[in-house]
Design an enzyme around this catalytic site. Structure first.
Site, mmCIF file in Angstrom:
data_model
loop_
_atom_site.group_PDB
_atom_site.id
_atom_site.type_symbol
_atom_site.label_atom_id
_atom_site.label_comp_id
_atom_site.label_asym_id
_atom_site.label_seq_id
_atom_site.Cartn_x
_atom_site.Cartn_y
_atom_site.Cartn_z
ATOM 1 N N GLU A 1 0.931 -1.244 0.026
ATOM 2 C CA GLU A 1 -0.104 0.032 -0.056
ATOM 3 C C GLU A 1 0.945 1.203 0.020
ATOM 4 O OE1 GLU A 1 -2.562 -0.084 3.481
ATOM 5 O OE2 GLU A 1 -3.873 -1.417 2.581
ATOM 6 N N LYS A 2 0.445 2.285 -0.635
ATOM 7 C CA LYS A 2 1.042 3.541 -0.420
ATOM 8 C C LYS A 2 1.173 3.941 1.251
ATOM 9 C CE LYS A 2 2.115 8.009 -1.469
ATOM 10 N NZ LYS A 2 3.377 8.068 -1.961
ATOM 11 N N ILE B 1 1.371 6.327 4.332
ATOM 12 C CA ILE B 1 1.433 7.917 4.576
ATOM 13 C C ILE B 1 2.249 8.196 5.810
ATOM 14 C CG2 ILE B 1 -0.595 9.584 5.179
ATOM 15 C CD1 ILE B 1 -2.652 7.767 3.995
ATOM 16 N N LYS C 1 -4.000 0.733 20.560
ATOM 17 C CA LYS C 1 -4.767 1.994 20.784
ATOM 18 C C LYS C 1 -4.829 2.263 22.258
ATOM 19 C CE LYS C 1 -7.891 1.125 16.935
ATOM 20 N NZ LYS C 1 -9.036 0.355 16.850
ATOM 21 N N ARG D 1 -16.348 -7.420 14.411
ATOM 22 C CA ARG D 1 -16.795 -7.521 16.015
ATOM 23 C C ARG D 1 -17.100 -6.298 16.633
ATOM 24 N NH1 ARG D 1 -12.020 -5.351 17.632
ATOM 25 N NH2 ARG D 1 -10.165 -5.900 16.490
#
Lengths: 452, 176, 176, 452
Positions: free
Chosen positions: D200-201, D203, D237, D292
């Site tokens: 993927e590119k 970022i 997170k 989920r």
């Protein structure tokens, strides 16, 4: 905004005010009695000052000690919480004289509303519906008999300076009035040093409905809707809800207008509650005004989204109501509060002592306001409220189911609490139907006795 | 956090001597700031079992001492004003005025050791005082409250400084 | 914050005198600010075993039994399926098969003591078994899992009944 | 509705599901490993079954044990929570074969979305914006070099079966690509038994934005708005918020439409989350879908008022979305969640052990989801999340101030927790500005090292 606020209270309401101040960047000063040295309100305030021995009259009710603490701490405002000094107009005056902003209404209005007969007359003048009753104090038995005749039996005799059910008598006939008059007057004299009585129409099965108001110091008033507080035992509220299923949107709007007009007339400001009785036909009548934040303010917060304690602080700091609550909030969903008291759930005897296990419920829609913790002590000197459990659901049914779930996860050991009582009430069909009145607890306990 | 300092170990020695002298086999004490638990050797291990009502006992104790007011009144040690009781961070301190009587502030206010700004102090360390002798002023709500000594003896320490705020029960003077 | 002051030690002395004078052997007192617990020497040891960490005890017990893997494995007393562990209400149970080896279910499922509905049981109380002897079946997800004995000896007890659900680690047989 | 639901999980999410079931009148069956015997999810379920020793693979991840427990308890549905078996399509299939309703999407869709390259292609077909990248698996180094040329450096190599950062490499030039390709493939093979990669590119400063969706089994799909999850450390997170300040109402509405169309195409049902990266210009690109309920679902609940776990149960029981969420909810106020982990707040080392003091904050706008308690033990065998502290305010500023207040009242002793880390983050200017990206934690920790 204030730089530093002294909280002249203890327990969960002290912690509630401390939390609001913290979130607003205001420094806090806790005061405490020697019995509360290890309390959370002491721990979580920025500063804490011991103001006296355990007995309230020597510490939390000791005006010079509280004022002195505010002075040495350099506080610029005082939040009185509920109970304690919150409706003591003299205290508010001393605050004013000491250059401390009292977070509450002006003392003149507190005094006006503190005398029930005067409050009644004031509200009558402002066109608030009041219970048919005597125009002020009853001169003597003769006057009482005359008034009773014109109102129609049953009537209620009430102490002008009363509260907590003292100096109150229900009178069902001309024959029994004289004796009851003497009893009530005598009781009122003993309890409040004032034997003056007034009379009201007695409603057999009333609901207790109250309206939360906010008013700024520029004459702007807003009603934040009603609370249903009929679940009481001996005039002590146990469970409160918002909204009331009995109040229609139209009635709510109309009452909002009446309240707005009347409080503007009186010159009221800050937070307050206007208590009404609702009769069997759904008509409501003013009974009294509480000139402070109330224990059950949380249910209004849950359905309106307005933080009432922050609003109190902002009003006292001179902000305008329009900046605090830009538009009349809708009531969203349904909120119920259970008062968790340190008392035996059947005998209702107080249960102070050391808490050994304290597991507080959490999760979606559950709010707990408490200053208790595991290993903490519930002192014998103060009221028995150790926590408020508030549940918010999309409707009354969901709020009740949430409450049952939360009560089952609220574990307190070492002392007795009212948790099992609440569990029984929430399983009761009459309670669940929403069709009840202030006599509910009598019937409920009677049913339990019969069932057992 | 807290360390066992010289003074602490002195206090502990005295405690142990005292317990031994009284034939005590096991001892546990817990205060907000200190927890002690010990058992003398040569004893069969025993688990605590009590049938004594602690509350009743405490009441008896107060009665036996012919004792003062509050049941749960703590030992009114010098407490800094802003110090919120922190249950988890007990600092072990030892009182160098252990034998002395402590005159405490009966009110919240501001402490002054002189009757007027440029006057001499009421008392100094080393002065002998009798019961009723004015020791200082605590100002509260613009009122100057004279605080009298409730013990006779010599002033061995002044805990607070002129102009310092004091809370209820705060130690002002040590009298020996 | 608080210190051991003259008054405290004075109070302690008076307390001890008072207890001695009243022939008290053990004493516990708890106040918000102070907790004292003591026992005088020369007393017979008392039975009630509080103060012992239940978790530690359970671990010891498992070790003593030469028992299964799990760290916090409880003492494999018959546990009803629905019995949620209640942290605050540790019920002290006494295991009548304390000396025996306990064969536990290695899986969750349904217990059968026979190979087929109308067959004879694999084993009965009183039977002698060797290691590897099939004792029962635990059915899980339609599979019949034969459970073998992991000890040799005599079957002294069968903890579960035919068709009863069993959880992981549940006691099935006592072998002595 | 289901009669009895088995919860195939532990910790706070197990208790979250148990609470939702209780409030809906559904009986609950907890399963637990030997290490969790004294856990609250065991205590508060109606029934509890021990399914194995402490290690997850032998208990919570042991499919036959979980299914067997559901059978002997007579459960009619299984809620998998998050992690554990929640995205295991085989487990969902065994549930189906065992006549147990799996509360989640159909296994076919889980499988489709579990393979990242396939998921990417699927979303591309459904016109969801995706990051420029390889059309599926990279055959070999040569293909990788060609794709990188057409996308433009920097690019990211990713494992098809990946997760948790394993099998991922950023590649900034043609020269370093071959070696990185080998490393990533090798790592992926070890971790997932599948060395296939896609590209993927890359970022440089992306934000992590995700959309919460609900879909019923009749093809109706609803987006419940986004969450901002850029505060991460090593792809874990730490703090999540709703809404994102970067998403405009227009963008939110447009994404809602795109999501609706795409999930209908796929045949998705139940709750799910679609994760996006936002580049420096505010464009967003699909990265993956989580099939989920997620740890951070609570912030969406706080701003929308929708109970996502109850919605999951009702969808699985065959109800229509229109009956569960009658109209597209507005986002009211701002919610932030802090993950309270049992780990050292500076060294990030795990800190299992016995909790000695556990004081949970409460009050207005504070929600705590936890299965821990004083005297409870955090086992070493599972993830370190012990509590989620969620604060809801009228705006981001109030929510942050509330979080600081609540963190200061969240007292845990006996183990280390991430509470002090969160307190430092909430005092950080960059965090408070809201102008950050997924590299925030690196910069923040670097700043702290420099400051120290």
């Amino acid at each position: 905004m204030f730089r530093k606020v002294l909280i002249a209270n203890r327990g969960e309401i002290a912690l509630r005010v401390i939390s609001a101040c913290k979130e607003m960047g205001i420094r806090t000063v806790a005061v405490y009695s020697e019995a509360d040295r290890n309390s959370l309100h002491v721990r979580f305030a920025d500063e804490a000052i011991c103001i006296g021995p355990p007995q309230s009259r020597d510490s939390y009710l000791n005006v010079p000690a509280v004022i002195s603490a505010a002075e040495i701490a350099g506080a610029d405002a005082v939040h009185p919480g509920y109970g304690m000094l919150s409706e003591n107009a003299n205290f508010a005056e001393v605050c004013r004289a000491s250059n401390l902003k009292f977070i509450g209404p002006p003392p003149e209005v507190t005094r006006l509303m503190g005398e029930k007969a005067t409050a009644r007359q004031t509200m009558k003048k402002a066109k608030v519906p009041i219970l048919p009753g005597s125009d002020g104090v009853l001169e003597n038995e003769g006057a009482a008999l005359e008034w009773a005749q014109s109102i129609g039996y049953p009537v209620m005799l009430k102490a002008v300076a009363g509260g907590g059910g003292r100096g109150m008598r229900i009178c069902r006939s001309r024959q029994e009035l004289p004796a009851l008059f003497q009893q009530a007057s005598h009781e009122a004299l003993n309890a409040f040093s004032n034997g003056a009585l007034y009379m009201e129409k007695f409603i057999e099965r009333p609901r207790h409905i109250e309206f939360q108001v906010l008013a700024d110091e520029y004459g702007h008033v807003m009603s934040l809707g009603e609370r249903e507080c009929s679940i009481q035992r001996r005039h002590q509220k146990l469970i409160e809800e918002a909204p009331s299923l009995q109040i229609t949107p139209k009635q709510r709007e109309e009452m909002g207008k009446v309240i707005k007009r009347s409080l503007k007339d009186i010159g009221y400001w800050n937070a307050g509650t206007i208590e009404f009785l609702m009769d069997e036909d759904g008509s409501i009548y003013f009974i009294e005004m509480n000139t402070r934040i109330q224990v059950e303010h949380c249910v209004t917060e849950m359905v309106t989204g307005v933080d009432l304690v922050k609003a109190q602080l902002r009003i006292a700091a001179g902000e305008k109501l329009i900046d605090i609550v830009p538009k009349q909030p809708e009531m969203i969903g349904h909120a119920i509060e259970c008062r968790i008291n340190a008392e035996h759930p059947e005998k209702f005897t107080p249960s102070p002592g050391k808490i050994t296990v304290y597991n507080v419920p959490g999760g979606n829609g559950v709010r707990v306001d408490t200053a208790q913790y595991a290993e903490g002590v519930v002192p014998q000197y103060y009221d028995s409220l150790i926590a408020k459990l508030i549940c918010h659901g999309k409707d009354r049914e969901e709020a009740m189911n949430k409450m049952q779930r939360a009560l089952s996860q609220f574990i307190v050991q070492g002392i007795h609490t009212s948790i099992p009582l609440h569990q029984r009430i929430f399983a009761d069909e009459e309670f669940r139907s929403g069709q009840f009145d202030t006599k509910f607890m009598e019937r409920f306990l009677e049913r339990e006795r019969e069932g057992a | 956090m807290a360390r066992m300092e010289g003074k602490d170990s002195q206090e502990l020695k005295e405690l142990v001597e005292f317990l031994k002298a009284n034939g005590i086999a096991e001892f546990e004490m817990e205060r907000p700031d200190l927890k002690v638990s010990l058992r003398f050797a040569g004893e069969a291990p025993v688990a605590a079992a009590t049938g004594i009502d602690a509350g009743q006992m405490a009441a008896l104790l107060v009665a036996a001492q012919g004792g003062g007011g509050g049941v749960a009144a703590p030992a009114a040690a010098p407490v800094s004003l802003a110090a919120a009781a922190a249950p988890e961070a007990p600092a072990v301190e030892v009182d160098p005025y252990a034998g002395a009587h402590i005159v405490k502030s009966p009110i919240v206010g501001t402490f002054y050791d002189t009757p007027a700004p440029d006057a001499e102090p009421y008392v100094k360390v080393g002065d002998m005082v009798s019961v009723g002798k004015v020791l200082c002023i605590v100002e509260a709500m613009k009122l100057m409250n004279e605080i009298e000594s409730d013990a006779a003896g010599q002033i061995v320490h002044v805990f607070v400084k002129r102009g310092q705020p004091v809370e209820y029960g705060q130690a002002l003077f040590a009298v020996k």
